[in-house]
Design an enzyme around this catalytic site. Structure first.
Site, PDB file in Angstrom:
ATOM      1  N   LYS A 113      27.285  25.654  -2.195  1.00  0.00           N
ATOM      2  CA  LYS A 113      26.157  26.393  -1.622  1.00  0.00           C
ATOM      3  C   LYS A 113      25.141  25.467  -1.014  1.00  0.00           C
ATOM      4  O   LYS A 113      24.527  25.806  -0.006  1.00  0.00           O
ATOM      5  CB  LYS A 113      25.517  27.293  -2.681  1.00  0.00           C
ATOM      6  CG  LYS A 113      26.474  28.376  -3.123  1.00  0.00           C
ATOM      7  CD  LYS A 113      25.821  29.675  -3.516  1.00  0.00           C
ATOM      8  CE  LYS A 113      26.915  30.731  -3.585  1.00  0.00           C
ATOM      9  NZ  LYS A 113      26.548  31.962  -4.202  1.00  0.00           N
ATOM     10  N   LYS A 193      38.274  32.497  -1.839  1.00  0.00           N
ATOM     11  CA  LYS A 193      37.970  33.734  -2.562  1.00  0.00           C
ATOM     12  C   LYS A 193      37.136  34.684  -1.702  1.00  0.00           C
ATOM     13  O   LYS A 193      36.370  34.244  -0.832  1.00  0.00           O
ATOM     14  CB  LYS A 193      37.270  33.435  -3.886  1.00  0.00           C
ATOM     15  CG  LYS A 193      35.820  33.049  -3.772  1.00  0.00           C
ATOM     16  CD  LYS A 193      35.059  33.352  -5.077  1.00  0.00           C
ATOM     17  CE  LYS A 193      33.554  33.267  -4.795  1.00  0.00           C
ATOM     18  NZ  LYS A 193      32.725  34.173  -5.520  1.00  0.00           N
ATOM     19  N   LYS A 196      30.573  37.288  -1.283  1.00  0.00           N
ATOM     20  CA  LYS A 196      29.446  38.026  -0.715  1.00  0.00           C
ATOM     21  C   LYS A 196      28.824  37.283   0.443  1.00  0.00           C
ATOM     22  O   LYS A 196      28.269  37.879   1.350  1.00  0.00           O
ATOM     23  CB  LYS A 196      28.356  38.156  -1.781  1.00  0.00           C
ATOM     24  CG  LYS A 196      28.644  39.168  -2.819  1.00  0.00           C
ATOM     25  CD  LYS A 196      27.516  39.192  -3.822  1.00  0.00           C
ATOM     26  CE  LYS A 196      27.700  40.376  -4.742  1.00  0.00           C
ATOM     27  NZ  LYS A 196      26.704  40.401  -5.791  1.00  0.00           N
TER      28      LYS A 196
END
Ligand code: ATP
Ligand code: LTN
Length: 326
Positions: A113, A193, A196
């Site tokens: 991130k 994966k 969101k």
């Protein structure tokens, strides 16, 4: 015998997808039959990236509604917004004082991130707040998807370190990760994966998506250049991901899906997966639509009040251990 305590959290970033649902939420719902469950909309975790406050406030309520629509029952489980229970952040600070920065540097979610979004202290200490969420209630078990395993390991480490330094206070929480569905893959890149935060909306199906959108996304799902519907993660990750999604939503075995659609072509198979997803999500969508915003807001306030009372009892013991009481 006393019932075991279960804790889990989900970020209210407005787009709960079938990965969240099959990897975590379905377990949340099931566990309510047997355990003392505490479920939390982790809004403080979500503000580690830039957000529009008005939109975020709306998304937070929608996340609470979606979770209730998916089966979280505020009458049986403790259900609330994390920011309304300040004991979470207090415990996070205390645990932060026994967390090595080397350990935080190794967290893969932080590395991913901060590469994408630029770093900040919130993103860095994110796993410590998560550990606090879990340890605050002395949770025994934590239903999550595969990607949270490393955070759970850190939580156990911190529990052990605290117990060693200040005396036995925290039980060791165990992750509950489903055998299938723990890592639902992106529809556009079946080696990553479903997420969101993926900027490509075609990569995921949201639990509140309408049937047309679901069908469109599945039609566009990346497969491979063969024609056989066969379960094989190494050679056919795209098709295998779809088989798994279908199997989880219908209860049909992988083998029977292979037999039924094996040589019928990807088009027919994708239509069948779309039917299964549309049917599987329909009850959630209609429950969501019938929900009353004000009623949900009231339930969340009641949940926070109960959670504060419960958390404060536990936190007093922590303060005493650390020398902060009195
Ligand atoms: P992001 O991918 O942007 O980090 P997220 O979807 O992982 O977001 P959360 O909403 O906090 O973030 O996740 C809620 C739960 O869903 C967690 O238990 C997580 O492990 C699980 N989960 C997330 N993605 C998947 C996936 N693709 N397959 C299975 N479970 C998942
Ligand atoms: N980091 C988790 C969300 C989360 C969580 C928790 C999960 C925050 N606190 C406590 C389980 C228990 C994620 O899924 N991204």
């Amino acid at each position: 015998m006393e019932r075991k305590t279960v804790f889990s959290g989900l970020q209210p970033t407005g787009n709960i997808h079938i990965g969240n649902y099959l990897g975590a939420l379905r377990n949340w719902v099931k566990l309510q039959d047997e355990y003392d469950c505490i479920y939390c909309v982790v809004d403080l975790h979500a503000i580690t990236v830039p957000l529009d406050p008005t939109q975020f406030n709306r998304d937070r309520l929608d996340a609470a509604k979606a979770l209730i629509a998916a089966g979280v029952d505020p009458e049986r489980s403790l259900f609330y917004y994390q920011s309304q229970v300040p004991q979470h952040t207090e415990l996070a600070w205390i645990l932060g004082t026994i967390t090595g920065t080397g350990q935080l540097n190794r967290m893969t979610q932080f590395k991913d991130k901060s590469d994408r979004a630029g770093s900040n202290l919130g993103l860095y200490s994110y796993p410590v707040l998560m550990a606090a969420d879990i340890l605050l209630y002395r949770a025994d078990a934590v239903p999550v998807g595969e990607d949270q395993k490393q955070h759970l390991e850190l939580t156990r480490d911190l529990a052990e370190r605290f117990n060693h330094r200040f005396g036995d206070e925290f039980p060791m929480p165990e992750p509950i990760i489903p055998e299938k569905g723990a890592r639902v893959m992106s529809l556009q890149d079946p080696t990553a994966k479903m997420s969101k935060s993926d900027p490509d909306e075609n990569s995921r199906i949201l639990i509140l998506d309408d049937p047309d959108t679901i069908r469109k996304r599945l039609k566009r799902a990346v497969t491979d250049s063969e024609t056989e519907v066969r379960y094989d993660w190494a050679a056919k990750p795209g098709v295998t991901n779809l088989i798994e999604i279908m199997s989880l939503l219908t209860g049909e075995s992988v083998q029977s899906i292979e037999t039924e659609y094996g040589t019928g072509g990807y088009g027919t198979f994708k239509d069948a997966v779309a039917d299964a997803v549309v049917a599987g999500l329909a009850p959630i969508r209609s429950a969501f639509r019938e929900m009353d915003d004000a009623e949900v807001a009231r339930l969340m306030q009641r949940g926070a009040l109960d959670a504060r009372t419960r958390a404060e009892g536990f936190q007093q013991a922590v303060r005493k251990r650390v020398g902060l009481a009195g």
